[in-house]
Design an enzyme around this catalytic site. Sequence first.
Site, PDB file in Angstrom:
ATOM      1  CG  ASP A 182      20.889  44.958 -13.711  1.00  0.00           C
ATOM      2  OD1 ASP A 182      21.178  45.313 -14.876  1.00  0.00           O
ATOM      3  OD2 ASP A 182      20.450  45.752 -12.854  1.00  0.00           O
TER       4      ASP A 182
ATOM      5  CG  ASP B 260      25.335  50.265 -16.973  1.00  0.00           C
ATOM      6  OD1 ASP B 260      25.759  51.432 -16.883  1.00  0.00           O
ATOM      7  OD2 ASP B 260      24.332  49.956 -17.628  1.00  0.00           O
TER       8      ASP B 260
ATOM      9  CG  ASP C 133      48.196  13.039   2.690  1.00  0.00           C
ATOM     10  OD1 ASP C 133      48.918  13.964   2.288  1.00  0.00           O
ATOM     11  OD2 ASP C 133      48.183  11.905   2.193  1.00  0.00           O
TER      12      ASP C 133
ATOM     13  CG  ASN D 288      53.513  10.060   2.066  1.00  0.00           C
ATOM     14  OD1 ASN D 288      54.351  10.868   2.440  1.00  0.00           O
ATOM     15  ND2 ASN D 288      53.720   9.224   1.063  1.00  0.00           N
TER      16      ASN D 288
ATOM     17  CG  ASP E  42      24.296  44.089 -18.415  1.00  0.00           C
ATOM     18  OD1 ASP E  42      24.913  44.911 -19.104  1.00  0.00           O
ATOM     19  OD2 ASP E  42      23.531  44.414 -17.489  1.00  0.00           O
TER      20      ASP E  42
ATOM     21  CD  GLU F 223      48.941  11.678  -0.808  1.00  0.00           C
ATOM     22  OE1 GLU F 223      49.369  11.329   0.282  1.00  0.00           O
ATOM     23  OE2 GLU F 223      49.666  11.937  -1.774  1.00  0.00           O
TER      24      GLU F 223
END
Length: 930
Positions: A659, A388, A756, A752, A663, A345
């Site tokens: 840029d 590039d 957790d 639990n 592109d 969870e």
Amino acid sequence: MPEGSAAAGPGRTSPGTSASVTPFPAVGTSPSDPVPEVVGTELGTADPPPGTGPDSPQVKTSLQILRSLDSGPRGLVEARAEERLTRFGENVLPAWRPVSRPRRFVRSLRDPFTSVLLCLGLVSAVVSAWGTACVILALVGVSCLLRSTEEHRADRSTAALRELVATTATVVRRASADTVPREREVPVADLVPGDVIRLGPGDLVPADVQVLRAGGLTVHQSALTGESAPVAKHPLDAPDPALDGAGPFARPQLCFQGSSVTSGSGTAVIVATGGDTRFAAAHDGRARQRGASAFDRSVQGISWTLIRFMLLTPPLVLMANAALRGRGLETLPFAVAVAVGLTPEMLPVIVTTALARGAARLARTSGVIVKRLPALHDLGAVDVLCLDKTGTLTEDRPVVEEAVDGSDLPDPGVLGWAALSALWTLQLAELPAPDALDEAVLDAADEAGGWGPSAAYEGVAALPFDPVRRVATAVLRRPGRVGVHTLVTKGAVEAVLERCALDGDERERLLALAGRKAESGLRLLAVARADRPARPGAYTPADERGLTFVGLVALRDLPTPSAADALGVLARRGVTVKVLTGDHPGTAARVCQDLGLRTDAVGGGDGIVTAELVDALSDAELARVADRATVFARCTPEHKARIVSALRVAGHTTGFLGDGVNDLPALHAADVGICPRNAVDVAREAADVVLAEKDLTAIDRAVREGRHSSGNIATYLRITLSSNLGNVIAMLTAGLMLPFLPMLPAQVLVQNLCFDAAQLAFAFDRPAASALRGPTVLRSRDFLRFITGFGLLNAAADLATFGVLALALHNAVGTDGEAAFHAGWFTENLLTQALVLVLLRTGRSAAERRAGGPLRAAAAGLAVVGVLLPVTPLGPLLGMSALPPLYYLLLGSVLGLYAVGLTAARRRYERRHQAGVEQERSVRKAGAEL
């Protein structure tokens, strides 16, 4: 060259300030006419004046629209602009406004795990299991609170970081009615109806506007119309009845928010902002929504598999207990608790926290802005980076090597004509700044001490460069030479020669000459010119025909000092770099060879794929070629996008660094779009990650941070799911073997909750060194193998505890025996989970494990809670009692054996996992060589 330089050539001044070009001329007047002030009626309502919007049935001229908006070519007065900003509100789409915390909390309930937990809590309340229902609802509340808080914090950080690259617009305003208008950059949110703005290549159109002046202006409207081709725009200076029945997108004088400038430049007046734009009406907030990333799909696939198991668990537990033990609905709370025990969870919280921390750390230390949190994981998974070469592998500062005529003889006049074309294109097209090639040509002409015979020419008009034509043209006149205009065209060699009046042999000879120079690593600009009869009408690309070839300007690229080292680091991290460039193959190959990039990957050849070959390949063939090639030359924007898509089809996670406007398609096609902070506006908006500068070193830091966050998330999933699966198997088995429930529902849920809380440490852990060596990929098959193997090992340790409890509690009877059993198993579960936290941090060396860290502290805290909670006053309230010392002695033996088994299993898993990775690489390499 810097503005105002003393070394400027003829007329070389700041853009838009040439002696022959008057800035901001009045619409419908000549440059020498006085600029009138348009007076109209002040906007007195919250809506734009009737007939000013883009949907107005009446087509208005530029002068009419300015009058209706009470504006003029000189722009608004600052005080009036502030008044309109208060009246109309910010120029922000409604869907882009911040989300409140309460709304975020409610939206957190849509997470699949949280929704199932909420349903299980309601079921518990229906059967009057109030303790179980309260604990489950507490888990739901904690999960939603943590998730909404982290998302709010991440959004707040992202909003602050976005201010560093906030989209701005160039607006023309005056301090008072009598002062000279000035251009300045303002945030797009501050624009109001009636503002006069300037548009240039790469700019996003910030609102719905009507064009007042244009020079070769074309825009992309695909976000609104779906049409990929650029559309020409120009002002309407006289009524045109033919446009009265035309739709808004067919009107050449209108541009709309959501479109982008492809080429040319212009001046426009804003007619609608914010929610009144067509973009807001058409998209209704959906424009910002993205499809699920690779990370989202992986996590969701694992999540829904577990949810199916979780939903099947309660009915299986009920049926098994009814058949074997004769129990009825009294086991429903236990069945619900078991189902909750299988649920990770905290997954939404861990993912959000880990990614938000990684993004904040990148922004703080490297100036890298992650605009979309899942993109940080995708960065960690990138195994192919496309870019590039200009500005990345080479300095964005080419230098002129030589200027020669058609016979390959030095000719200063060629450089002069090229510089004159660059200068007047820059000024007349109102470009914000020269590109790198034009700047190099202008600098070289200044350093040469003269511009040759071209020095006396003045500019008349310009057709700016665009990636489709691949040329730019300046129209010039020489004082004293009446009735003649001179067109000077420069650009790509093939594109210029196509426009020259040459026979086939001469064209082939010049192409061969250019080819020899390009193969030596030089970048080339061809220059051509032609005299035409002077005319008042506008010039178009159709006029670029029948030119006379002048010569070639050769430039060379300077490699970026840090590029070679950065490429080596990326290679060691398992990231393959591919160069997608519009340059000549020889130029790209020379740079790659200088930097150590191999270009011999294709069939033993040069490994360079040209655009012509890309066009000839099918999608499947291109995927195979793209997988093994290094350099792609002569690429258009469409080629770049297709190559990136082909790499994704081949199974790669791709990043693209760009840029410019050209592109944009590739930025959208890649898994992660990356751009520098100084990129054009439209590229910054499209990118997922914004770098402080165009530097491969920054990308390496971003990749490393992505793998850091992704590695922590992957470790969390492995440890949590394997531990949860083992506990569920053990509880189901024990439930069928024992005459009482092995753990009470409240005990399961408290356990639990403790686990957790400890798991939050995963978001703050340091990554293993091995996690940074290769792309971080969440493969469902690997997870299922890991979870199954270690889950069964965990279940075996839990079941071994039964024997320990039987020995330690053989004299206990009745309720005391059940309470002691519950306490014993509760303690063992938390201790085994603490061991798992420490020992299953996959890939860590002994030295790394000995070093402290959040997980070690969390594991120690979990162990302390497991040992002490049963003996505190809270223990009896949860149905647990104190345990005899013999139990702890026997439990220590079980935990020791479990630790040995965990360590051996982890090492075996690592060996097999590494062997699988090497085999996958070998298969891929063999496939590439076929």
